[in-house]
Motif scaffolding. Structure first.
Motif, mmCIF file in Angstrom:
data_model
loop_
_atom_site.group_PDB
_atom_site.id
_atom_site.type_symbol
_atom_site.label_atom_id
_atom_site.label_comp_id
_atom_site.label_asym_id
_atom_site.label_seq_id
_atom_site.Cartn_x
_atom_site.Cartn_y
_atom_site.Cartn_z
ATOM 1 N N ASP A 1 4.649 -5.824 -2.957
ATOM 2 C CA ASP A 1 5.434 -6.085 -1.753
ATOM 3 C C ASP A 1 5.613 -7.592 -1.641
ATOM 4 O O ASP A 1 4.694 -8.301 -1.224
ATOM 5 N N GLY A 2 6.773 -8.070 -2.057
ATOM 6 C CA GLY A 2 7.049 -9.509 -1.993
ATOM 7 C C GLY A 2 6.047 -10.301 -2.814
ATOM 8 O O GLY A 2 5.760 -9.976 -3.962
ATOM 9 N N GLU A 3 5.483 -11.330 -2.210
ATOM 10 C CA GLU A 3 4.543 -12.202 -2.911
ATOM 11 C C GLU A 3 3.083 -11.791 -2.699
ATOM 12 O O GLU A 3 2.173 -12.493 -3.133
ATOM 13 N N GLU A 4 2.856 -10.653 -2.041
ATOM 14 C CA GLU A 4 1.493 -10.182 -1.834
ATOM 15 C C GLU A 4 0.867 -9.787 -3.164
ATOM 16 O O GLU A 4 1.555 -9.499 -4.140
ATOM 17 N N ASP A 5 -0.474 -9.758 -3.188
ATOM 18 C CA ASP A 5 -1.176 -9.303 -4.386
ATOM 19 C C ASP A 5 -0.826 -7.848 -4.663
ATOM 20 O O ASP A 5 -0.654 -7.058 -3.729
ATOM 21 N N PRO A 6 -0.731 -7.473 -5.928
ATOM 22 C CA PRO A 6 -0.453 -6.083 -6.265
ATOM 23 C C PRO A 6 -1.568 -5.161 -5.763
ATOM 24 O O PRO A 6 -2.739 -5.524 -5.767
ATOM 25 N N ARG A 7 -1.156 -3.987 -5.328
ATOM 26 C CA ARG A 7 -2.102 -2.927 -4.952
ATOM 27 C C ARG A 7 -2.057 -1.893 -6.072
ATOM 28 O O ARG A 7 -0.973 -1.496 -6.509
ATOM 29 N N ILE A 8 -3.224 -1.455 -6.512
ATOM 30 C CA ILE A 8 -3.306 -0.623 -7.713
ATOM 31 C C ILE A 8 -4.097 0.641 -7.436
ATOM 32 O O ILE A 8 -5.134 0.614 -6.762
ATOM 33 N N TYR A 9 -3.628 1.745 -8.007
ATOM 34 C CA TYR A 9 -4.380 2.998 -8.023
ATOM 35 C C TYR A 9 -4.297 3.551 -9.438
ATOM 36 O O TYR A 9 -3.218 3.611 -10.033
ATOM 37 N N VAL A 10 -5.442 3.954 -9.993
ATOM 38 C CA VAL A 10 -5.508 4.570 -11.319
ATOM 39 C C VAL A 10 -6.253 5.894 -11.165
ATOM 40 O O VAL A 10 -7.342 5.938 -10.594
ATOM 41 N N SER A 11 -5.670 6.978 -11.678
ATOM 42 C CA SER A 11 -6.232 8.313 -11.478
ATOM 43 C C SER A 11 -7.526 8.560 -12.235
ATOM 44 O O SER A 11 -8.369 9.331 -11.776
ATOM 45 N N ASP A 12 -7.697 7.963 -13.400
ATOM 46 C CA ASP A 12 -8.921 8.137 -14.186
ATOM 47 C C ASP A 12 -9.188 6.850 -14.957
ATOM 48 O O ASP A 12 -8.569 6.589 -15.988
#
Length: 179
Positions: free
Chosen positions: A62-73
């Motif tokens: 979202d713009g210059e915000e830090d990336p948000r990450i989700y990994v299923s396994d």
């Protein structure tokens, strides 16, 4: 088989583009930069990655915000070059730089170089030296809450997860165009 796509949110809905991550991306920072280039202004961009029948990941920028990450396994993703991009020290709850071996903690049992002391070593199985990567999901499971995919729904996705996510976002047609 891998699949990776960028979904950029625009005034007119979602726009999709496929990407060859290995050609353009070596780090999470590179991935975030690639996603920001696909965004109109500071709109939301999702990077969707999956390895068929093994794991999937969602990176939200979202713009210059830090990336948000989700990994299923995480353990499955750790065995993949795409997964290694997503599995940052922060995501795995490690201190940055902890992947350097601590010489005091090494087990110097006299085995020769190249000999495997224990073939069932989960750290070796995960492709990480000395670090056990958890089986199961890691990261921000609420990454898509405001877009219509709850934490519970995200954690319950298995086969064809990216298609189900795209359907929830109203972006299944645009995702299929790049698949």
């Amino acid at each position: 088989m891998y699949f990776a796509a960028l979904l950029a949110r625009t005034e007119d809905g979602w726009e999709a583009s496929d990407t060859e991550l290995l050609d353009n991306v070596e780090t999470l920072s590179d991935l975030a930069d690639l996603a920001r280039e696909a965004a109109a202004e500071d709109d939301t961009v999702l990077v969707l990655i999956e390895q068929e029948d093994a794991w999937f990941g969602v990176v939200r920028i979202d713009g210059e915000e830090d990336p948000r990450i989700y990994v299923s396994d995480a353990a499955a993703a750790a065995r993949s070059s795409y997964g290694e991009i997503l599995l940052t020290d922060e995501l795995l709850g490690r201190e940055p730089g902890d992947d350097d071996p601590d010489l005091d903690a090494l087990d110097l049992d006299g085995t020769e170089d190249g000999e495997d002391e224990d073939d069932d070593d989960p750290a070796a199985e995960a492709g990480v030296s000395g670090e056990i990567v958890p089986h199961g999901p890691v990261g921000d499971a609420q990454v898509l809450d405001d877009l219509g995919v709850s934490e519970k729904e995200l954690k319950s996705l298995t086969e064809d997860a990216l298609t189900e996510i795209a359907e929830s976002l109203g972006a299944s047609e645009v995702l299929e165009t790049v698949r």
